[in-house]
Design a protein around this motif. Sequence first.
Motif, PDB file in Angstrom:
ATOM      1  N   LEU A   1      64.079  40.506  49.696  1.00 38.48           N
ATOM      2  CA  LEU A   1      63.271  41.621  50.196  1.00 38.48           C
ATOM      3  C   LEU A   1      62.152  41.131  51.110  1.00 38.48           C
ATOM      4  N   ARG A   2      61.583  39.969  50.801  1.00 38.14           N
ATOM      5  CA  ARG A   2      60.553  39.410  51.673  1.00 38.14           C
ATOM      6  C   ARG A   2      61.125  39.055  53.042  1.00 38.14           C
ATOM      7  N   GLU A   3      62.337  38.494  53.037  1.00 39.13           N
ATOM      8  CA  GLU A   3      62.975  38.122  54.303  1.00 39.13           C
ATOM      9  C   GLU A   3      63.300  39.364  55.128  1.00 39.13           C
ATOM     10  N   CYS A   4      63.608  40.463  54.462  1.00 36.38           N
ATOM     11  CA  CYS A   4      63.904  41.718  55.178  1.00 36.38           C
ATOM     12  C   CYS A   4      62.722  42.131  56.046  1.00 36.38           C
ATOM     13  N   ARG A   5      61.521  41.894  55.551  1.00 35.42           N
ATOM     14  CA  ARG A   5      60.317  42.286  56.295  1.00 35.42           C
ATOM     15  C   ARG A   5      60.137  41.495  57.580  1.00 35.42           C
ATOM     16  N   LYS A   6      60.811  40.364  57.694  1.00 43.63           N
ATOM     17  CA  LYS A   6      60.694  39.530  58.892  1.00 43.63           C
ATOM     18  C   LYS A   6      61.683  39.932  59.983  1.00 43.63           C
ATOM     19  N   LYS A   7      62.603  40.809  59.654  1.00 51.30           N
ATOM     20  CA  LYS A   7      63.633  41.224  60.603  1.00 51.30           C
ATOM     21  C   LYS A   7      63.128  42.385  61.454  1.00 51.30           C
ATOM     22  N   PRO A   8      63.783  42.657  62.597  1.00 46.96           N
ATOM     23  CA  PRO A   8      63.361  43.782  63.438  1.00 46.96           C
ATOM     24  C   PRO A   8      63.357  45.085  62.631  1.00 46.96           C
TER      25      PRO A   8
ATOM     26  N   GLY B   1      74.060  33.251  46.575  1.00 48.47           N
ATOM     27  CA  GLY B   1      72.994  34.096  47.107  1.00 48.47           C
ATOM     28  C   GLY B   1      71.972  33.302  47.902  1.00 48.47           C
ATOM     29  N   ARG B   2      71.628  32.122  47.413  1.00 52.34           N
ATOM     30  CA  ARG B   2      70.663  31.284  48.145  1.00 52.34           C
ATOM     31  C   ARG B   2      71.230  30.836  49.480  1.00 52.34           C
ATOM     32  N   ARG B   3      72.521  30.486  49.485  1.00 57.40           N
ATOM     33  CA  ARG B   3      73.154  30.097  50.756  1.00 57.40           C
ATOM     34  C   ARG B   3      73.148  31.264  51.737  1.00 57.40           C
ATOM     35  N   GLN B   4      73.488  32.458  51.250  1.00 59.86           N
ATOM     36  CA  GLN B   4      73.480  33.630  52.126  1.00 59.86           C
ATOM     37  C   GLN B   4      72.072  33.922  52.625  1.00 59.86           C
ATOM     38  N   LEU B   5      71.084  33.799  51.745  1.00 55.40           N
ATOM     39  CA  LEU B   5      69.705  34.046  52.153  1.00 55.40           C
ATOM     40  C   LEU B   5      69.289  33.069  53.242  1.00 55.40           C
ATOM     41  N   ASP B   6      69.631  31.796  53.082  1.00 59.52           N
ATOM     42  CA  ASP B   6      69.306  30.801  54.111  1.00 59.52           C
ATOM     43  C   ASP B   6      69.952  31.167  55.439  1.00 59.52           C
ATOM     44  N   MET B   7      71.191  31.618  55.379  1.00 59.14           N
ATOM     45  CA  MET B   7      71.911  31.974  56.598  1.00 59.14           C
ATOM     46  C   MET B   7      71.284  33.201  57.266  1.00 59.14           C
ATOM     47  N   TYR B   8      71.022  34.239  56.487  1.00 63.99           N
ATOM     48  CA  TYR B   8      70.490  35.480  57.065  1.00 63.99           C
ATOM     49  C   TYR B   8      69.010  35.388  57.402  1.00 63.99           C
ATOM     50  N   ALA B   9      68.301  34.408  56.831  1.00 67.37           N
ATOM     51  CA  ALA B   9      66.878  34.235  57.129  1.00 67.37           C
ATOM     52  C   ALA B   9      66.668  33.598  58.491  1.00 67.37           C
ATOM     53  N   SER B  10      67.721  33.045  59.067  1.00 72.68           N
ATOM     54  CA  SER B  10      67.635  32.414  60.375  1.00 72.68           C
ATOM     55  C   SER B  10      67.088  33.402  61.407  1.00 72.68           C
ATOM     56  N   PRO B  11      66.166  32.963  62.254  1.00 71.94           N
ATOM     57  CA  PRO B  11      65.595  33.871  63.258  1.00 71.94           C
ATOM     58  C   PRO B  11      66.627  34.432  64.232  1.00 71.94           C
ATOM     59  N   GLY B  12      67.754  33.756  64.398  1.00 69.16           N
ATOM     60  CA  GLY B  12      68.777  34.234  65.316  1.00 69.16           C
ATOM     61  C   GLY B  12      69.567  35.419  64.783  1.00 69.16           C
ATOM     62  N   VAL B  13      69.506  35.661  63.496  1.00 68.68           N
ATOM     63  CA  VAL B  13      70.254  36.770  62.888  1.00 68.68           C
ATOM     64  C   VAL B  13      69.373  38.008  62.967  1.00 68.68           C
ATOM     65  N   LYS B  14      69.823  38.989  63.757  1.00 68.67           N
ATOM     66  CA  LYS B  14      69.024  40.198  63.985  1.00 68.67           C
ATOM     67  C   LYS B  14      69.545  41.390  63.195  1.00 68.67           C
ATOM     68  N   ASP B  15      70.809  41.352  62.788  1.00 68.15           N
ATOM     69  CA  ASP B  15      71.390  42.474  62.049  1.00 68.15           C
ATOM     70  C   ASP B  15      72.486  41.945  61.145  1.00 68.15           C
TER      71      ASP B  15
END
Length: 79
Positions: free
Chosen positions: A18-25, A61-75
Amino acid sequence: MRLSGLQKEVLGLYRQCLRECRKKPEATRAHFKSFARNEFDKNMKVEKKDFAAIEFFLRKGRRQLDMYASPGVKDVAVQ
């Protein structure tokens, strides 16, 4: 109610998501929140005593979070 160590880890992972979600557009935050909620909901029926499965899902879940937390992932694709 006291939580076990694994339960605390699962809740911690969910909070991190949820914290990482706040960093996304702003336009795609809802997609990330929905994706995270769906991933956790899919695995709600795992038995509390099935430690191997819970640990597997935590690693996944941690692997997915690391992948989706990447700044290049916008959606994320919502299933």
